[in-house]
Design an enzyme around this catalytic site. Structure first.
Site, PDB file in Angstrom:
ATOM      1  N   THR A  20     -28.913 -27.545  14.870  1.00  0.00           N
ATOM      2  CA  THR A  20     -30.115 -28.009  14.164  1.00  0.00           C
ATOM      3  C   THR A  20     -31.323 -27.999  15.082  1.00  0.00           C
ATOM      4  O   THR A  20     -32.455 -27.755  14.645  1.00  0.00           O
ATOM      5  CB  THR A  20     -29.871 -29.438  13.627  1.00  0.00           C
ATOM      6  OG1 THR A  20     -28.844 -29.368  12.660  1.00  0.00           O
ATOM      7  CG2 THR A  20     -31.113 -30.042  12.996  1.00  0.00           C
ATOM      8  N   SER A  66     -22.879 -25.290  14.741  1.00  0.00           N
ATOM      9  CA  SER A  66     -21.725 -25.665  15.575  1.00  0.00           C
ATOM     10  C   SER A  66     -20.461 -25.976  14.772  1.00  0.00           C
ATOM     11  O   SER A  66     -19.379 -26.038  15.339  1.00  0.00           O
ATOM     12  CB  SER A  66     -22.069 -26.818  16.511  1.00  0.00           C
ATOM     13  OG  SER A  66     -22.029 -28.067  15.845  1.00  0.00           O
ATOM     14  N   THR A  99     -25.129 -30.865  16.588  1.00  0.00           N
ATOM     15  CA  THR A  99     -24.516 -32.193  16.743  1.00  0.00           C
ATOM     16  C   THR A  99     -23.084 -32.257  16.216  1.00  0.00           C
ATOM     17  O   THR A  99     -22.305 -33.096  16.634  1.00  0.00           O
ATOM     18  CB  THR A  99     -25.327 -33.270  15.980  1.00  0.00           C
ATOM     19  OG1 THR A  99     -25.332 -32.940  14.594  1.00  0.00           O
ATOM     20  CG2 THR A  99     -26.737 -33.393  16.504  1.00  0.00           C
ATOM     21  N   ASP A 100     -22.746 -31.353  15.272  1.00  0.00           N
ATOM     22  CA  ASP A 100     -21.492 -31.538  14.540  1.00  0.00           C
ATOM     23  C   ASP A 100     -20.235 -31.413  15.404  1.00  0.00           C
ATOM     24  O   ASP A 100     -19.246 -32.118  15.155  1.00  0.00           O
ATOM     25  CB  ASP A 100     -21.424 -30.576  13.345  1.00  0.00           C
ATOM     26  CG  ASP A 100     -22.320 -31.043  12.200  1.00  0.00           C
ATOM     27  OD1 ASP A 100     -22.701 -32.233  12.191  1.00  0.00           O
ATOM     28  OD2 ASP A 100     -22.646 -30.229  11.326  1.00  0.00           O
TER      29      ASP A 100
HETATM   30  C1  SIN Z   1     -24.797 -27.987  13.896  1.00  0.00           C
HETATM   31  O1  SIN Z   1     -23.961 -28.786  14.319  1.00  0.00           O
HETATM   32  O2  SIN Z   1     -24.943 -26.851  14.403  1.00  0.00           O
HETATM   33  C2  SIN Z   1     -25.636 -28.321  12.716  1.00  0.00           C
HETATM   34  C3  SIN Z   1     -25.874 -29.776  12.570  1.00  0.00           C
HETATM   35  C4  SIN Z   1     -26.661 -30.391  13.684  1.00  0.00           C
HETATM   36  O3  SIN Z   1     -26.927 -29.809  14.735  1.00  0.00           O
HETATM   37  O4  SIN Z   1     -27.058 -31.567  13.488  1.00  0.00           O
END
Ligand code: SIN
Length: 331
Positions: A20, A66, A99-100
């Site tokens: 993100t 991710s 974050t995922d």
């Molecule tokens: C991801 O994990 O690539 C998408 C979601 C995020 O980064 O919050």
């Protein structure tokens, strides 16, 4: 991006992997309808001034959401970290990441890198195109941690908090401060570019695995297949039995390991436990990891399946994959 031509300048290398933080939406008011992994890492550094005496260097290692992270990308990331950290003037590496699955990548790097210098993962909950993105401040904070004298090991920096790789977990779906270190608490906080440390830096456990990676430089490692099955009310052994049937039928990549996402102190529904024991008897490595977000499994004398201590199911899966991938995976 590079702030000084002085030969004494120290470098922080920023590796981009997507997420993100590199996401773009059609409108700046949209913080959820974006596509992750669109903006290059060099552009993410565009508005960021390097701290005094430091230069920044960017390298794009991957560009993905991710949730779609794969082990071969993790391996490439580990190799790029090791290569940069071996350069004398590089004081630390920052990784921009979604974050995922950031906690899985952080734990993988913690497990495979003998990181005497800091490796700092960072992320964002709002896309780069947002009216008020959280990514730029997170990147600044991560650079501050990477440049902190004495910093070491693998950490995740988000919303001004420094989390150790063994402890960090994403605990919120939406808020910018989406991570927790559970019982352990954070390593510290970043305040106006200065780290206020509360406890020791996480010590990397990477030695054994880093030898394996070094021995396989350039090779496509064959990762052991490890599945996660959750114990819950009304669970059955059906999924495990199907995986065992697949194995018996001689599929190309059979299950080698199994993590049971267990309830409470590592307890498993009796039907699922019976199937897990059948798997263990058939030669599958089985680990129980707790579904609880805090605490660890305290072993009992009558345990018949190994436990993963404080590791979450996803981290236990990585630990088991590494354990089983030390030797070429046997069918
Ligand atoms: C991801 O994990 O690539 C998408 C979601 C995020 O980064 O919050």
């Amino acid at each position: 991006m590079v702030n000084s031509n002085s030969p004494n300048v120290r470098r922080v290398v920023v590796l981009g992997t997507g997420g993100t933080i590199a996401g773009r939406a059609a409108s700046e008011g949209d913080n959820i309808g974006y596509t992750a992994g669109e903006v290059g890492v060099a552009d993410l550094l565009g508005g960021i001034d390097a701290p005094e005496g430091l230069s920044l260097e960017a390298e794009q290692v991957a560009q993905l959401d991710s949730k779609d992270m794969e082990f071969d990308v993790l391996l490439q990331l580990a190799r790029r970290c090791a290569a940069w950290l071996s350069e004398a003037d590089v004081v630390g590496v920052v990784i921009t990441h979604g974050t995922d699955t950031i906690e899985e990548t952080a734990f993988f790097l913690h497990s495979v890198l003998a990181a005497g210098k800091p490796v700092v993962l960072t992320c964002a909950m709002r896309p780069a195109s947002s009216l008020s993105p959280d990514g730029p401040q997170n990147v600044r904070d991560a650079i501050a941690v990477a440049a902190t004298p004495g910093a070491e090991g693998v950490t995740v920096v988000c919303a001004g908090t420094v989390h150790g790789a063994p402890d960090v977990q994403k605990v919120h779906t939406y808020r910018p401060d989406a991570f927790s270190s559970g019982d352990a608490g954070p390593v510290g906080y970043v305040e106006e570019g200065v780290v206020r440390r509360l406890r020791d830096w996480p010590r990397s456990t990477g030695n054994a695995h880093s030898k394996m990676l070094a021995a396989n430089v350039g090779a496509a490692l064959r990762w052991a297949r490890v599945e996660i099955v959750t114990s819950h009310a009304g669970a059955s052994g059906a999924v495990i039995d199907m995986l065992l049937q697949e194995r018996a039928a001689g599929v190309a990549e059979p299950m080698h390991g199994l993590v049971i996402a267990a309830t409470g102190n590592g307890t498993v529904h009796h039907a699922l436990e019976a199937a897990a024991l059948r798997a263990q008897d058939a030669g599958v490595a089985v680990l129980r990891a707790t579904r609880c977000t805090s605490g660890r499994i305290l072993p009992r004398a009558d345990d018949r399946l190994r436990d993963a201590g404080a590791l979450t199911p996803v981290k236990a899966r990585i630990a088991l994959m590494l354990e089983l991938s030390e030797e070429p995976a046997a069918a």
